[in-house]
Design a protein around this motif. Structure first.
Motif, PDB file in Angstrom:
ATOM      1  N   HIS A   1      41.706  56.682  25.697  1.00 24.34           N
ATOM      2  CA  HIS A   1      43.096  56.577  25.266  1.00 24.34           C
ATOM      3  C   HIS A   1      43.660  55.333  25.933  1.00 24.34           C
TER       4      HIS A   1
ATOM      5  N   ASP B   1      35.997  67.968  17.545  1.00 26.50           N
ATOM      6  CA  ASP B   1      36.529  66.682  18.022  1.00 26.50           C
ATOM      7  C   ASP B   1      35.686  66.280  19.220  1.00 26.50           C
TER       8      ASP B   1
ATOM      9  N   HIS C   1      43.629  70.628  22.035  1.00 25.33           N
ATOM     10  CA  HIS C   1      42.606  70.236  23.010  1.00 25.33           C
ATOM     11  C   HIS C   1      41.803  71.424  23.535  1.00 25.33           C
TER      12      HIS C   1
ATOM     13  N   GLU D   1      44.875  60.227  13.582  1.00 29.71           N
ATOM     14  CA  GLU D   1      44.438  61.619  13.697  1.00 29.71           C
ATOM     15  C   GLU D   1      45.549  62.639  13.519  1.00 29.71           C
TER      16      GLU D   1
HETATM   17 ZN    ZN Z   1      43.266  64.325  21.635  1.00 31.36          ZN
END
Ligand code: ZN
Ligand code: ZN
Ligand code: ZN
Length: 368
Positions: free
Chosen positions: A307, A224, A207, A329
């Motif tokens: 999410h 991403d 992240h 992913e």
């Molecule tokens: Zn993620």
């Protein structure tokens, strides 16, 4: 759109049935995905309380600041409103709408500042997370929702196709991130959520936000990014390399991750458990000897939240069903060196197979 409003009313009826099933009195929703799902009203949380009260009989009332009533009336014309003026107590209004008995479900992401006031206004009541009610509903997307996810995913695909046309070498991650944000908007997103640009060793942190690192020839770069269009969210990852030829291990890792994702797709079908998709992707990476470097679950549901359920993770035996949408992913992260992740959003189709909503090329693309 009458048909759209009908689907909100239908969702509220189904939510109310679950409220009764749980023996709850009411569901209280502050701004967020559940409110959007049940009423079509999208707004940012502020200190002034806006709260949808859905009681066990299916009666829905939106308690909102008086000056926001016109906006609420446009967004949710079929929901009754009770407005409050600047000196009124909105918590007392909500309390007056809640049946005298049964538990109370509150939005999972409700601010503590609101929740604490509800605890005072509704003493000796038992509170629960709203997801008990809404999770099963939101997880199974209807055709309009799948269509919204397809449209936002394809918008993200187009942003990816454009970013690989730009030069990377010599530019900072932050600049690539800003370009991506601009492209997402240009391609139809009305909200940019995040732009992760992890170059070289930064790619090993899944992240890592776009930072000041200057990208150099020879780097592998994880991209991403995602955002929202009419409330529904995108989330895509591709990994590219800068220059003419990628390194040998980079090529190998990219190939492993790509095969892991394909294994995830093959395993993701109606009636398969969520954890079996994770296991299928993980097995490919384990077999290639990189198992210890795949440090996160294989995927997460997506919809009005970036999410949400179902989570593709070991231990989740939930069965996949048509209408469920989630990311696949897998990734490999080599500390101090580089990372590779490939992510698409997929949906379980009526025929039971997983259909990719992202169609951007999966190849290890070379950028300048
Ligand atoms: Zn993620
Ligand atoms: Zn992502
Ligand atoms: Zn994701």
């Amino acid at each position: 759109m009458p048909s759209e409003r009908a689907s909100f009313a239908d969702r509220r009826a189904r939510a109310a049935a679950k409220v009764r099933e749980q023996d709850f009195g009411a569901l209280l929703l502050s701004p967020g995905a559940d409110l959007q799902y049940l009423a079509g009203y999208q707004l940012f949380t502020s200190e002034r309380l806006t709260c949808l009260v859905l009681d066990r009989d299916g009666k829905a009332t939106l308690v909102c600041p008086a000056f926001e009533a016109p906006r609420a009336a446009v967004a949710a014309p079929d929901v009754e409103r009770m407005t409050w003026g600047e000196t009124d107590d909105p918590y007392a209004i909500v309390a007056s709408l809640v049946p005298a008995s049964g538990g109370i479900a509150v939005a999972d992401q409700m601010w503590a500042a609101f929740f604490l006031r509800f605890e005072e206004a509704l003493p000796r009541r038992e509170f629960h997370a709203a997801s008990v009610i809404t999770r099963g509903l939101r997880m199974r997307k209807d055709a309009a929702e799948v269509e919204a996810l397809r449209a936002v995913s394809e918008s993200a695909d187009r942003a990816y196709a454009r970013i690989v046309e730009r030069p990377f070498a010599g530019r900072r991650e932050r600049e690539i991130g800003a370009d991506l944000a601009e492209m997402l908007r240009a391609e139809g997103h009305d909200e940019v959520g995040f732009t992760i640009v992890g170059s070289g060793p930064n790619g090993a942190s899944p992240h890592h936000e776009a930072g000041d690192r200057r990208i150099a020839e020879g780097d592998t770069v994880v991209l991403d990014f995602g955002g929202a269009m009419r409330g529904y969210r995108s989330d895509i990852t591709r990994t590219v390399y800068v220059g003419k030829t990628a390194g040998r291990e980079e090529l190998r890792v990219h190939d492993v991750v790509r095969r892991a994702q394909e294994a995830g797709y093959a395993a993701a079908r109606k009636d398969a458990s969520a954890e079996s998709v994770d296991a299928a992707a993980r097995r490919v990476i384990d077999d290639a000897g990189y198992g210890e470097f795949f440090i996160h679950r294989t995927g997460h549901g997506i919809g009005l939240d970036g999410h949400e359920h179902p989570y593709l993770v070991h231990g989740n035996r939930e069965r996949l069903e048509p209408g469920m949408a989630f990311s696949i992913e897998p990734g490999v992260y080599l500390p101090g060196r580089f990372g590779v992740r490939i992510e698409d959003i997929a949906v379980i189709d009526a025929d039971g197979s997983a259909r990719p909503l992202n169609k951007a090329n999966h190849a290890f693309a070379s950028v300048a």
